[in-house]
Design a protein around this motif. Structure first.
Motif, PDB file in Angstrom:
ATOM      1  N   ARG A 181       0.852  -1.187   0.000  1.00 45.27           N
ATOM      2  CA  ARG A 181       0.000   0.000   0.000  1.00 45.27           C
ATOM      3  C   ARG A 181       0.887   1.235   0.000  1.00 45.27           C
ATOM      4  O   ARG A 181       1.729   1.406   0.886  1.00 45.27           O
ATOM      5  N   TRP A 241      -2.009   0.511  -4.300  1.00 50.05           N
ATOM      6  CA  TRP A 241      -0.976  -0.492  -4.003  1.00 50.05           C
ATOM      7  C   TRP A 241      -0.086  -0.614  -5.231  1.00 50.05           C
ATOM      8  O   TRP A 241      -0.583  -0.614  -6.367  1.00 50.05           O
ATOM      9  N   LEU A 244      -9.217 -14.153   3.758  1.00 47.46           N
ATOM     10  CA  LEU A 244      -8.151 -13.230   3.376  1.00 47.46           C
ATOM     11  C   LEU A 244      -7.408 -13.729   2.139  1.00 47.46           C
ATOM     12  O   LEU A 244      -6.552 -13.035   1.610  1.00 47.46           O
ATOM     13  N   ARG A 253      -4.279 -11.249   1.478  1.00 45.06           N
ATOM     14  CA  ARG A 253      -4.326  -9.894   2.016  1.00 45.06           C
ATOM     15  C   ARG A 253      -3.801  -9.896   3.446  1.00 45.06           C
ATOM     16  O   ARG A 253      -4.105 -10.806   4.215  1.00 45.06           O
ATOM     17  N   SER A 254      -3.046  -8.879   3.819  1.00 43.64           N
ATOM     18  CA  SER A 254      -2.527  -8.808   5.188  1.00 43.64           C
ATOM     19  C   SER A 254      -3.640  -8.488   6.189  1.00 43.64           C
ATOM     20  O   SER A 254      -3.581  -8.904   7.342  1.00 43.64           O
ATOM     21  N   ARG A 297      -8.248  -7.628   6.175  1.00 43.92           N
ATOM     22  CA  ARG A 297      -9.436  -7.718   5.322  1.00 43.92           C
ATOM     23  C   ARG A 297      -9.710  -6.415   4.580  1.00 43.92           C
ATOM     24  O   ARG A 297      -9.940  -6.398   3.390  1.00 43.92           O
ATOM     25  N   PRO A 311      -5.633  -3.552   3.256  1.00 42.60           N
ATOM     26  CA  PRO A 311      -4.422  -4.267   3.696  1.00 42.60           C
ATOM     27  C   PRO A 311      -3.162  -3.482   3.370  1.00 42.60           C
ATOM     28  O   PRO A 311      -3.107  -2.748   2.379  1.00 42.60           O
ATOM     29  N   LEU A 364      -0.474  -6.983  -0.397  1.00 41.60           N
ATOM     30  CA  LEU A 364      -1.171  -7.992  -1.188  1.00 41.60           C
ATOM     31  C   LEU A 364      -0.100  -8.921  -1.738  1.00 41.60           C
ATOM     32  O   LEU A 364       0.722  -8.499  -2.555  1.00 41.60           O
ATOM     33  N   GLU A 421      -8.677  -7.930  -6.106  1.00 41.20           N
ATOM     34  CA  GLU A 421      -8.407  -7.538  -4.722  1.00 41.20           C
ATOM     35  C   GLU A 421      -8.936  -6.138  -4.424  1.00 41.20           C
ATOM     36  O   GLU A 421      -9.027  -5.733  -3.263  1.00 41.20           O
TER      37      GLU A 421
END
Length: 199
Positions: free
Chosen positions: A10, A26, A122, A137-138, A140, A143, A146, A166
């Motif tokens: 991100r 991201w 996730l 995903r780190s 929900r 994140p 990714l 995503e």
């Protein structure tokens, strides 16, 4: 079978001003495909109902997913997916119970894909014959990272689609997720939460 890994981080959120949505981005480097970025929603105006997520990269088609907005992302309602001007055929079974049967089916450029939620919610899997991309995903929502793992003969279109999805609200691809998110989606459809869920 060929396996590769990649990660997008991100890189920021932009809030344009009063009554504007926050846009999230991201970016990362894909093996063999160069730099790539995911950005959503494209529409900053809080009163726009349909939202768009986009993926752009050095060696991949321009990809966009459009759908009714929910929690600042397009969801699987009145959905449309485009790749370099070609429109995908999208299907899903709303009343199915298992994650496998609730998967989103995508027909694009002569390929048949299946996109589904995996165990934790996730993790998501995009699969076609001979190629699989699994995304994790780190968190929900929004994140920090990714992460992707590929198996098989994966190309730029496969990678772009997996990353693009995503940026879509897909919690209702599992039956439990659909039940959990139904009240909010129902109220959003009625227009009560449009402003509050749009940021």
């Amino acid at each position: 079978m060929t396996t590769t890994q990649f990660q997008l981080l991100r890189t920021g959120s932009e809030l344009e001003g009063l009554l504007k949505r926050t846009t999230h981005t991201w970016t990362g480097i894909l093996p063999g495909s160069g730099a790539v970025g995911l950005k959503y929603p494209q529409e900053a105006n809080s009163f726009v109902e349909r939202l768009t997520a986009r993926v752009a990269g050095e060696a991949m088609p321009a990809l966009a997913f459009h759908g009714i907005g929910f929690r600042g992302a397009p969801r699987l309602a009145l959905m449309k997916l485009e790749a370099d001007g070609r429109t995908a055929e999208l299907r899903r079974r709303h009343l199915a119970v298992t994650r496998q049967s609730r998967a989103l089916r995508i027909e694009l450029s002569g390929r048949s894909y299946r996109y589904r939620v995996l165990d934790s919610g996730l993790r998501h899997e995009l699969r076609r014959e001979g190629a699989v991309v699994t995304m994790t995903r780190s968190e929900r929502r929004r994140p920090q990272s990714l992460s992707g793992v590929t198996r098989g003969e994966v190309d730029a279109l496969d990678l772009g689609l997996a990353i693009l999805l995503e940026g879509v609200y897909t919690r209702n691809l599992s039956f439990g997720g659909a039940l959990f998110s139904w009240p909010g989606r129902f109220l959003n459809r009625m227009g009560f939460l449009g402003y509050f869920m749009g940021s």
